[in-house]
Design an enzyme around this catalytic site. Structure first.
Site, PDB file in Angstrom:
ATOM      1  N   GLY A   1      81.109-110.412   1.222  1.00 17.12           N
ATOM      2  CA  GLY A   1      80.171-110.113   0.144  1.00 17.12           C
ATOM      3  C   GLY A   1      80.825-110.595  -1.135  1.00 17.12           C
ATOM      4  O   GLY A   1      81.863-110.067  -1.511  1.00 17.12           O
ATOM      5  N   THR A   2      80.284-111.561  -1.803  1.00 18.51           N
ATOM      6  CA  THR A   2      81.126-112.463  -2.560  1.00 18.51           C
ATOM      7  C   THR A   2      80.370-113.140  -3.680  1.00 18.51           C
ATOM      8  O   THR A   2      79.195-112.867  -3.888  1.00 18.51           O
ATOM      9  CB  THR A   2      81.655-113.520  -1.561  1.00 18.51           C
ATOM     10  OG1 THR A   2      82.493-114.422  -2.226  1.00 18.51           O
ATOM     11  CG2 THR A   2      80.505-114.323  -0.993  1.00 18.51           C
ATOM     12  N   THR A   3      81.033-114.058  -4.350  1.00 13.97           N
ATOM     13  CA  THR A   3      80.372-114.973  -5.279  1.00 13.97           C
ATOM     14  C   THR A   3      80.875-116.381  -4.994  1.00 13.97           C
ATOM     15  O   THR A   3      82.083-116.629  -5.029  1.00 13.97           O
ATOM     16  CB  THR A   3      80.676-114.617  -6.745  1.00 13.97           C
ATOM     17  OG1 THR A   3      80.373-113.236  -6.972  1.00 13.97           O
ATOM     18  CG2 THR A   3      79.827-115.468  -7.682  1.00 13.97           C
TER      19      THR A   3
END
Length: 239
Positions: free
Chosen positions: A34-36
């Site tokens: 879960g990230t950018t």
């Protein structure tokens, strides 16, 4: 307390007693990036960037994950979603693209790599949790950025963002991006966007990893905590 937390998180009725009552929620969650993630096209190549936090539920499983995965010499992908799913898809595409390159006796196209990701993500769309950005350089089209979100759609863009932190920076990237930016401007643009997302998104954090891909090759860099761009955060005045 742990049982109450499990029930509150939607894990079903809390057991009254037994090992399940004392099991932390992250032990039953899959590892997630879960990230950018982000990629930007410039004249002559592309810039990719990502944070480095990997989570299992609310537990930070890894602070320095490398989410920029090489697919071929000048083709990389940024991974978001389930760590296991995205790694498996990236490994399969790398294998297929390697054989394709041997058959042609020339470097593969970025579009070909993106199409392989699209086919796999669409075919197994009910089972995979994978959002991927593919970016790279080839002799025919130069620098290219493709986005393959969950479900298997593929679209070419001048820049692409993804992951849980992307929802916090759509306004910034839309207002800041402009055609014709140089490599250095794209690197700074990407670093600023990722820093803003990491400030707001609890599932994004760690260091910032950047890669610039052009005909000359791949240049990678890591921005550590004291090198990450800083922005003012609104706080209440002291009482």
């Amino acid at each position: 307390m742990a049982a109450t937390l499990l029930a509150a998180r939607g894990a079903g009725p809390a057991p009254a007693w037994g090992p399940e009552a004392f099991t932390p929620d992250w032990e039953s969650r899959e590892v997630s990036t879960g990230t950018t993630i982000m990629a930007v096209q410039f004249d002559g190549g592309v810039v990719l960037g990502a944070d480095s936090r990997t989570t299992t539920g609310s537990y930070i499983a890894n602070r320095v994950t490398d989410k920029l995965t090489p697919i071929h010499d000048r083709i990389f992908c940024c991974r978001s979603g389930s760590a296991a799913d995205t790694q498996a898809v990236a490994d399969a595409v790398t294998y297929q693209l390697g054989f394709h390159s041997i058959e042609l006796n020339e470097p593969p196209l970025v579009h070909t790599a993106a199409s392989l990701f699209k086919e796999m993500c669409y075919r197994y769309r009910e089972d995979l949790m994978a959002g991927i950005i593919i970016a790279g350089w080839d002799p025919q089209e130069g620098g290219q950025v493709y986005s393959v979100p969950m479900g298997g759609m593929m679209v070419r863009q001048s820049f692409a963002i993804g992951g849980s932190g992307s929802s916090y920076i759509y306004g910034y990237v839309d207002a800041t991006y402009r055609e014709g930016m140089t490599k250095e401007e794209c690197l700074q643009f990407t670093a600023n966007a990722l820093a803003l997302a990491m400030e707001r998104d609890g599932s994004s954090g760690g260091v910032i990893r950047l890669a610039a891909i052009a005909e000359s090759g791949v240049e990678r860099q890591v921005l550590l905590g004291d090198q990450i761009p800083k922005f003012a955060v609104a706080t209440l005045p002291p009482a």
